[in-house]
Design an enzyme around this catalytic site. Structure first.
Site, PDB file in Angstrom:
ATOM      1  CG  PHE A  37      74.633  43.907  18.486  1.00 35.28           C
ATOM      2  CD1 PHE A  37      74.521  44.553  19.704  1.00 35.28           C
ATOM      3  CD2 PHE A  37      74.607  44.659  17.328  1.00 35.28           C
ATOM      4  CE1 PHE A  37      74.387  45.927  19.760  1.00 35.28           C
ATOM      5  CE2 PHE A  37      74.477  46.029  17.374  1.00 35.28           C
ATOM      6  CZ  PHE A  37      74.360  46.668  18.586  1.00 35.28           C
ATOM      7  CD  GLN A 104      64.960  50.512  17.249  1.00 33.03           C
ATOM      8  OE1 GLN A 104      64.337  49.683  16.601  1.00 33.03           O
ATOM      9  NE2 GLN A 104      64.966  50.505  18.568  1.00 33.03           N
ATOM     10  CG  HIS A 122      70.510  53.322  18.275  1.00 34.02           C
ATOM     11  ND1 HIS A 122      69.959  52.061  18.354  1.00 34.02           N
ATOM     12  CD2 HIS A 122      69.750  54.101  19.084  1.00 34.02           C
ATOM     13  CE1 HIS A 122      68.910  52.093  19.171  1.00 34.02           C
ATOM     14  NE2 HIS A 122      68.760  53.311  19.625  1.00 34.02           N
ATOM     15  CB  CYS A 133      92.829  64.747  20.182  1.00 33.62           C
ATOM     16  SG  CYS A 133      92.701  63.894  18.595  1.00 33.62           S
ATOM     17  CB  SER A 195      61.934  47.628  15.472  1.00 30.65           C
ATOM     18  OG  SER A 195      62.098  47.998  16.828  1.00 30.65           O
ATOM     19  CB  SER A 196      61.237  43.164  19.079  1.00 31.81           C
ATOM     20  OG  SER A 196      61.477  42.116  18.164  1.00 31.81           O
TER      21      SER A 196
END
Ligand code: ZN
Length: 254
Positions: A37, A104, A122, A133, A195-196
């Site tokens: 995303f 990540q 993450h 609560c 992962s970039s």
């Protein structure tokens, strides 16, 4: 360098590493149907800025807007299965050739594949916390209402629930990051997969390993800054190459 030469170099380095770690990002899970995303221009995600809509501020102010946007992502994660890249990392850990997976991702697919030492920078979506609560709830307390397009709420106080993933505008879990850094300081090799290396602080981890004299192997569709000092880079689908590497190291150990 040819694929074969690259693969041979990577396998030499990985199979004799004493403290190899992996850093994984969204690219490892796209083959499992989990959308990336953060990557702009991906279908319905291009219409909104993830940093704005997937933020703690949007969740607090307009939970319906937040949940309308994250609904397809959470739904995709709920039905996703690990792929052979996740499996290869679990296999490498099982033979003692990988000490930890730092990820990540929030999809839990590493654990589902059998990885035991997974550091989720993450957070994750296995549980959710009431914003009012602070009671913890299992994932189903979120999944069930979002299937009806409702906002997930606490069954005790009716406060809005927040998945235990780190949203934009929130701090990373300090304890998890601390454990990741202990592995990074010991690492003599890091596999960067899917992962970039654009999101801090995970992005800096390969540079730290390299600065300590460790080796870096990059498996990513797009170029990364770490390609400049990586011992080998692989542009295509990581799954096949990782499976070959896991098999090669298992053969060495036998
Ligand atoms: Zn509550």
């Amino acid at each position: 360098m040819s694929r074969e030469a690259n693969l041979e170099r990577a396998s030499e380095l990985l199979c004799r590493a004493e403290h190899a770690v992996a850093l994984t990002g969204a690219g490892i899970s796209t083959a499992s149907g989990v959308p990336d995303f953060r990557t702009p221009g991906e279908g319905l995600w291009e219409k909104a800025d993830p940093m704005e809509v997937a933020s703690i501020h949007t969740l607090r102010r307009t939970p319906d807007v937040f949940y309308r946007w994250v609904r397809p992502i959470i739904a995709a994660m709920a039905s996703a299965q690990p792929n052979s890249a996740h499996q290869a990392l679990a296999d490498l850990e099982a033979i003692g050739q990988l000490k930890a997976v730092i990820t990540q991702n929030i999809d839990g697919l590493h654990q589902m594949a059998g990885s035991r030492r997974v550091l989720e920078l993450h957070g994750h979506v296995r549980t959710a916390t009431c914003l009012q609560c602070f009671r913890k709830w299992p994932a189903e307390q979120v999944l069930e209402p979002i299937r009806r397009n409702d906002v997930p709420r606490c069954a005790v106080c009716a406060g809005v629930l927040k998945p235990d993933a780190i949203l934009f505008g929130e701090q990373l879990p300090a304890d998890v990051f601390g454990m990741a850094m202990e592995h990074i300081h010991q690492a003599d090799l890091i596999l960067v997969i899917g992962s970039s290396l654009m999101v801090m602080p995970a992005a800096k981890l390969p540079a730290l390993v390299h600065a300590n004299g460790g080796q870096v192997l990059v498996f990513n569709r797009q170029p990364t800054y770490a390609d400049a000092f990586a011992a080998a880079t692989f542009r295509g689908d990581a799954a096949d190459i990782l499976a070959e590497l896991a098999q090669a190291c298992a053969a060495v150990r036998r």
